[in-house]
Design a protein around this motif. Structure first.
Motif, mmCIF file in Angstrom:
data_model
loop_
_atom_site.group_PDB
_atom_site.id
_atom_site.type_symbol
_atom_site.label_atom_id
_atom_site.label_comp_id
_atom_site.label_asym_id
_atom_site.label_seq_id
_atom_site.Cartn_x
_atom_site.Cartn_y
_atom_site.Cartn_z
ATOM 1 N N ALA A 22 0.834 -1.211 0.000
ATOM 2 C CA ALA A 22 0.000 0.000 0.000
ATOM 3 C C ALA A 22 0.866 1.257 0.000
ATOM 4 O O ALA A 22 0.557 2.240 -0.691
ATOM 5 C CB ALA A 22 -0.933 -0.016 1.207
ATOM 6 N N GLY A 23 1.958 1.245 0.745
ATOM 7 C CA GLY A 23 2.837 2.407 0.764
ATOM 8 C C GLY A 23 3.526 2.635 -0.565
ATOM 9 O O GLY A 23 3.655 3.778 -1.029
ATOM 10 N N ILE A 24 3.977 1.564 -1.204
ATOM 11 C CA ILE A 24 4.653 1.688 -2.497
ATOM 12 C C ILE A 24 3.705 2.249 -3.553
ATOM 13 O O ILE A 24 4.108 3.045 -4.416
ATOM 14 C CB ILE A 24 5.193 0.316 -2.951
ATOM 15 N N LEU A 25 2.440 1.858 -3.477
ATOM 16 C CA LEU A 25 1.461 2.252 -4.495
ATOM 17 C C LEU A 25 0.716 3.536 -4.148
ATOM 18 O O LEU A 25 -0.158 3.978 -4.916
ATOM 19 C CB LEU A 25 0.457 1.120 -4.711
ATOM 20 N N ALA A 26 1.030 4.149 -3.019
ATOM 21 C CA ALA A 26 0.332 5.367 -2.612
ATOM 22 C C ALA A 26 0.618 6.511 -3.587
ATOM 23 O O ALA A 26 1.684 6.575 -4.212
ATOM 24 C CB ALA A 26 0.767 5.763 -1.204
ATOM 25 N N ASP A 27 -0.339 7.414 -3.720
ATOM 26 C CA ASP A 27 -0.148 8.589 -4.565
ATOM 27 C C ASP A 27 1.059 9.391 -4.066
ATOM 28 O O ASP A 27 1.285 9.525 -2.857
ATOM 29 C CB ASP A 27 -1.377 9.493 -4.536
ATOM 30 N N GLU A 28 1.825 9.937 -4.998
ATOM 31 C CA GLU A 28 2.983 10.761 -4.662
ATOM 32 C C GLU A 28 2.687 12.216 -5.032
ATOM 33 O O GLU A 28 2.519 12.554 -6.212
ATOM 34 C CB GLU A 28 4.216 10.271 -5.416
ATOM 35 N N ARG A 29 2.601 13.068 -4.026
ATOM 36 C CA ARG A 29 2.304 14.479 -4.247
ATOM 37 C C ARG A 29 3.530 15.196 -4.814
ATOM 38 O O ARG A 29 4.679 14.918 -4.431
ATOM 39 C CB ARG A 29 1.891 15.140 -2.938
ATOM 40 N N VAL A 30 3.288 16.123 -5.733
ATOM 41 C CA VAL A 30 4.340 16.901 -6.369
ATOM 42 C C VAL A 30 4.016 18.378 -6.207
ATOM 43 O O VAL A 30 2.891 18.815 -6.509
ATOM 44 C CB VAL A 30 4.476 16.539 -7.867
ATOM 45 N N GLU A 31 4.986 19.143 -5.716
ATOM 46 C CA GLU A 31 4.774 20.580 -5.529
ATOM 47 C C GLU A 31 4.814 21.297 -6.874
ATOM 48 O O GLU A 31 5.834 21.267 -7.577
ATOM 49 C CB GLU A 31 5.849 21.148 -4.602
ATOM 50 N N VAL A 32 3.701 21.918 -7.235
ATOM 51 C CA VAL A 32 3.586 22.657 -8.495
ATOM 52 C C VAL A 32 2.889 23.979 -8.210
ATOM 53 O O VAL A 32 1.824 23.997 -7.573
ATOM 54 C CB VAL A 32 2.777 21.856 -9.547
ATOM 55 N N ASP A 33 3.462 25.074 -8.666
ATOM 56 C CA ASP A 33 2.844 26.381 -8.445
ATOM 57 C C ASP A 33 1.524 26.465 -9.192
ATOM 58 O O ASP A 33 1.429 26.129 -10.377
ATOM 59 C CB ASP A 33 3.768 27.502 -8.930
ATOM 60 N N GLY A 34 0.489 26.910 -8.504
ATOM 61 C CA GLY A 34 -0.794 27.157 -9.131
ATOM 62 C C GLY A 34 -1.600 25.917 -9.438
ATOM 63 O O GLY A 34 -2.584 25.984 -10.181
ATOM 64 N N ALA A 35 -1.211 24.757 -8.878
ATOM 65 C CA ALA A 35 -1.974 23.539 -9.151
ATOM 66 C C ALA A 35 -1.717 22.525 -8.043
ATOM 67 O O ALA A 35 -0.742 22.612 -7.283
ATOM 68 C CB ALA A 35 -1.582 22.937 -10.494
ATOM 69 N N GLU A 36 -2.629 21.592 -7.966
ATOM 70 C CA GLU A 36 -2.436 20.430 -7.105
ATOM 71 C C GLU A 36 -2.098 19.265 -8.036
ATOM 72 O O GLU A 36 -2.847 18.967 -8.974
ATOM 73 C CB GLU A 36 -3.698 20.131 -6.304
ATOM 74 N N ALA A 37 -0.962 18.609 -7.793
ATOM 75 C CA ALA A 37 -0.525 17.556 -8.712
ATOM 76 C C ALA A 37 -0.026 16.345 -7.927
ATOM 77 O O ALA A 37 0.499 16.470 -6.820
ATOM 78 C CB ALA A 37 0.594 18.074 -9.625
ATOM 79 N N TRP A 38 -0.228 15.206 -8.530
ATOM 80 C CA TRP A 38 0.285 13.979 -7.928
ATOM 81 C C TRP A 38 0.455 12.897 -8.990
ATOM 82 O O TRP A 38 -0.062 12.998 -10.097
ATOM 83 C CB TRP A 38 -0.626 13.480 -6.797
ATOM 84 N N VAL A 39 1.216 11.886 -8.631
ATOM 85 C CA VAL A 39 1.438 10.729 -9.488
ATOM 86 C C VAL A 39 0.756 9.534 -8.850
ATOM 87 O O VAL A 39 0.930 9.268 -7.654
ATOM 88 C CB VAL A 39 2.944 10.444 -9.659
ATOM 89 N N ALA A 40 -0.021 8.824 -9.646
ATOM 90 C CA ALA A 40 -0.730 7.633 -9.162
ATOM 91 C C ALA A 40 -0.228 6.401 -9.911
ATOM 92 O O ALA A 40 0.163 6.477 -11.081
ATOM 93 C CB ALA A 40 -2.234 7.788 -9.369
ATOM 94 N N TYR A 41 -0.236 5.265 -9.205
ATOM 95 C CA TYR A 41 0.160 3.991 -9.803
ATOM 96 C C TYR A 41 -1.086 3.115 -9.902
ATOM 97 O O TYR A 41 -1.543 2.554 -8.914
ATOM 98 C CB TYR A 41 1.241 3.321 -8.960
ATOM 99 N N GLU A 42 -1.645 3.043 -11.104
ATOM 100 C CA GLU A 42 -2.937 2.394 -11.305
ATOM 101 C C GLU A 42 -2.771 1.077 -12.070
ATOM 102 O O GLU A 42 -1.829 0.925 -12.850
ATOM 103 C CB GLU A 42 -3.867 3.349 -12.053
ATOM 104 N N PRO A 43 -3.689 0.129 -11.873
ATOM 105 C CA PRO A 43 -3.537 -1.195 -12.490
ATOM 106 C C PRO A 43 -3.430 -1.125 -14.012
ATOM 107 O O PRO A 43 -4.112 -0.332 -14.671
ATOM 108 C CB PRO A 43 -4.814 -1.928 -12.055
#
Length: 461
Positions: free
Chosen positions: A101-122
């Motif tokens: 679960a920790g390995i596959l958790a969304d990874e938040r990325v700091e981006v000005d003016g937006a909310e961004a993240w990386v997801a690992y989906e099937p």
């Protein structure tokens, strides 16, 4: 299309089971059910998927006494090693139950003016073409992280371990995974190339992984490329075991015996080419040969057996060819060198000295109890000889100076480098090769993410 599969006990040469190969219609039904199961499974929350892995670990241990004898009977692995294979699979299930679960958790990325993240989906339904030499572990090391990632598994196992394939399939169901999420296909040997190619082209198959020969890897990799699908290939190995002039020779020689003759030498990560500094070559070789001659070859059901039969008679013939041609080319036979008398596909643990590039025992993958010793005059030649092979899976370096060993290892191409230790796979570390040993990684975080869609999310604020 479709014929029968006869499974033979390699310790006796006698048939033990016959299976009817599936027709195209039956395979189609299996693929459709597996695809549907994988789509449903992808919607299951990751913590719940990981919890099933924990149940799988318990189920593996509960059925060790049933699985291990089946592995012994189908491919001749010594019983203690077969039990170890099941336990290693359980350890891997435990690892992903805790960390998936920790390995596959969304990874938040700091981006000005937006909310961004990386997801690992099937990714979806993954076709797995697996070999016979580790009938349980090879499947589990791919399947467990892939299932935790939310994928389904369509297993095309080696025909000579069909019983193990079906047992593994049933084990997942008993552990609480949905029916058809892991599906073992029963494909007769003549039908394997066409069936595999057709499955890779099928839109319901999202990706493919293969552990096997270079010829099979080339076919699967090219088919996946034509279909623009992700593939992971774990192919052959001819690992170098480098002994430097300051190494503990007795320790290195004892480790060399284990490194070469585990699983009767039938492993991609077995050390195969022993590259020894000239100043210690005689001492190492003498100790190594003594250790090899002390190995007990025999009935794999007996607990004191250390070397069982080769899995098939054609594999034994291949080892004999490599020995004979290498001797003609100038190698010296120090021990072994011929089949053991009696029933079954046994071959004497064998050591060749004075080997080098141009000899089959050095250039080719030797998949059996054959070790090739080569002498290096200094570190530069050791690096050159280690890099001379076409493969790049594992590397083992023996030295009193770990820093020196690491520096030397950095100059040799491989997927893993072990200093003063035998090469092995571990669920906490990525596993895979370079050069003709393939590409992609299994195990650890890399393995669970290999068959996911790494997806970017961007929400403007």
């Amino acid at each position: 299309m479709s014929g029968s599969i006869e499974v033979v006990n390699p310790a006796t040469g006698e048939p033990i089971a016959t299976y009817e190969g599936w027709s195209p219609d039956r395979i189609e039904t299996a693929v459709e059910r597996a695809h549907a199961a994988s789509r449903t499974w992808a919607l299951v929350p990751v913590p719940e998927r990981a919890a099933r892995a924990a149940r799988l670990a318990r189920t593996l241990r509960e059925h060790k006494d049933r699985l291990a004898p089946l592995v012994v009977a189908e491919m001749g692995k010594p019983v203690g090693e077969a039990e170890g294979e099941v336990e290693k699979s359980a350890v891997t299930a435990d690892y992903y139950a805790r960390h998936g679960a920790g390995i596959l958790a969304d990874e938040r990325v700091e981006v000005d003016g937006a909310e961004a993240w990386v997801a690992y989906e099937p990714a979806g339904l993954v076709l797995a073409v697996m070999p016979w030499n580790f009938p349980v572990w090879q499947v589990m090391r791919f399947a467990i992280p892939s299932l935790v990632a939310g994928n389904g598994v369509l297993l095309k196992h080696a025909p000579n371990v069909t019983g193990s394939a079906l047992a593994v399939q049933d084990l997942f169901v008993e552990a609480g995974f949905p029916d058809h999420l892991v599906t073992a296909l029963v494909v007769a040997e003549p039908d394997v190339p066409e069936t595999t190619a057709r499955l890779i082209e099928d839109d319901r198959i999202a990706a493919v992984t293969l552990t096997g020969s270079n010829r099979a890897g080339a076919a699967v990799g090219s088919a996946a490329g034509r279909a623009a699908k992700k593939s992971v290939l774990e192919l052959g190995g001819s690992d170098a075991f480098v002994v430097l002039d300051d190494a503990d020779i007795e320790a290195a020689a004892a480790a060399a015996v284990k490194a070469r003759f585990t699983n009767s030498g039938q492993s991609c990560v077995c050390a195969k080419r022993f590259i020894v500094d000239a100043s210690v070559a005689d001492a190492f070789t003498s100790a190594f040969v003594v250790g090899v001659q002390a190995l007990r070859a025999g009935d794999p059901r007996e607990r004191d057996t250390q070397v069982g039969p080769l899995a098939r008679d054609d594999l034994r013939a291949a080892i004999q060819r490599q020995v004979d041609e290498s001797v003609v080319a100038g190698a010296r036979l120090l021990t072994g060198g011929k089949p053991l008398p009696g029933a079954g596909y046994f071959y004497q643990p064998t050591v060749l000295a004075d080997t080098g590039p141009g000899m089959p025992a050095f250039d080719e993958e030797t998949f059996g109890p054959l070790a090739a010793v080569a002498v290096a005059h200094g570190d530069e030649e050791a690096v050159r000889l280690a890099n001379a092979g076409a493969y790049g899976l594992g590397l083992s370096v023996w030295t009193a100076d770990a820093g020196r060993g690491i520096a030397l290892a950095r100059r040799i191409t491989s997927g893993a480098a072990f200093i003063n230790a035998v090469v092995a796979s571990d669920p906490r570390l990525p596993f895979g090769g370079t050069k003709r040993s393939g590409y992609g990684r299994e195990l650890a975080a890399a393995g669970v993410r290999e068959f996911t869609n790494t997806r970017t999310y961007w929400v403007g604020t």
